[in-house]
Design a protein around this motif. Structure first.
Motif, PDB file in Angstrom:
ATOM      1  N   ILE A 149       3.728  -1.606   9.697  1.00  0.00           N
ATOM      2  CA  ILE A 149       4.573  -1.897   8.544  1.00  0.00           C
ATOM      3  C   ILE A 149       4.482  -0.684   7.625  1.00  0.00           C
ATOM      4  O   ILE A 149       3.402  -0.331   7.141  1.00  0.00           O
ATOM      5  N   ALA A 150       5.597  -0.018   7.409  1.00  0.00           N
ATOM      6  CA  ALA A 150       5.633   1.179   6.577  1.00  0.00           C
ATOM      7  C   ALA A 150       5.202   0.857   5.152  1.00  0.00           C
ATOM      8  O   ALA A 150       5.293  -0.288   4.697  1.00  0.00           O
ATOM      9  N   ALA A 151       4.738   1.872   4.438  1.00  0.00           N
ATOM     10  CA  ALA A 151       4.411   1.697   3.021  1.00  0.00           C
ATOM     11  C   ALA A 151       5.655   1.181   2.312  1.00  0.00           C
ATOM     12  O   ALA A 151       6.741   1.731   2.465  1.00  0.00           O
ATOM     13  N   GLY A 152       5.512   0.080   1.601  1.00  0.00           N
ATOM     14  CA  GLY A 152       6.652  -0.528   0.919  1.00  0.00           C
ATOM     15  C   GLY A 152       7.556  -1.336   1.822  1.00  0.00           C
ATOM     16  O   GLY A 152       8.550  -1.898   1.373  1.00  0.00           O
ATOM     17  N   GLY A 153       7.211  -1.421   3.101  1.00  0.00           N
ATOM     18  CA  GLY A 153       8.052  -2.115   4.078  1.00  0.00           C
ATOM     19  C   GLY A 153       7.691  -3.578   4.243  1.00  0.00           C
ATOM     20  O   GLY A 153       6.690  -4.067   3.728  1.00  0.00           O
ATOM     21  N   ASN A 188       0.828  -1.204   0.000  1.00  0.00           N
ATOM     22  CA  ASN A 188       0.000   0.000   0.000  1.00  0.00           C
ATOM     23  C   ASN A 188       0.863   1.255   0.000  1.00  0.00           C
ATOM     24  O   ASN A 188       2.048   1.207   0.310  1.00  0.00           O
ATOM     25  N   SER A 189       0.236   2.390  -0.290  1.00  0.00           N
ATOM     26  CA  SER A 189       0.961   3.668  -0.281  1.00  0.00           C
ATOM     27  C   SER A 189       0.943   4.329   1.094  1.00  0.00           C
ATOM     28  O   SER A 189       1.482   5.419   1.263  1.00  0.00           O
ATOM     29  N   SER A 190       0.322   3.675   2.074  1.00  0.00           N
ATOM     30  CA  SER A 190       0.310   4.186   3.447  1.00  0.00           C
ATOM     31  C   SER A 190       0.658   3.046   4.403  1.00  0.00           C
ATOM     32  O   SER A 190       0.554   1.873   4.051  1.00  0.00           O
TER      33      SER A 190
END
Length: 108
Positions: free
Chosen positions: A65-69, A36-38
């Protein structure tokens, strides 16, 4: 022997797992990627089972979990026979939804 399986959950969280044998037990190393982007917040792994066998140490609080993490956790499925076939299911919750991944698996 390691088995990697990736399944999209439809929630923007992708679950990947690696299975390794430790004596009579199988260790499930779980990675949860947030596409996700958030951020995905309050992520909790609540389900990890192979047929009727449930993993030890549940639930597992993953947190944010960070966006892209990616976040990881390790679980143990006790007393699983070598070569046993069945459905491996992983799932949980996060703020705003749930995620679930299941697949037919043959144990190492």
């Amino acid at each position: 022997v390691s088995i990697n399986v990736t399944a999209s959950t439809g929630s923007g969280l992708i679950v990947t797992r690696t299975l390794t044998r430790n004596g009579a037990n199988v260790v499930v190393n779980v990675s949860i990627a947030n596409t996700n982007s958030s951020p995905a917040t309050n992520v909790v792994l609540t389900t990890a089972s192979f047929g009727a066998i449930n993993a030890n140490s549940l639930p597992v609080n993953i947190g944010t979990i960070a966006a892209g993490g990616v976040a990881t956790a390790s679980l143990t499925l006790p007393a699983v026979s070598v070569g046993a076939s069945g459905t491996l299911t992983l799932g949980g919750t996060y703020t705003g939804g749930t995620f679930r991944s299941s697949s037919r698996t043959t144990m190492p």
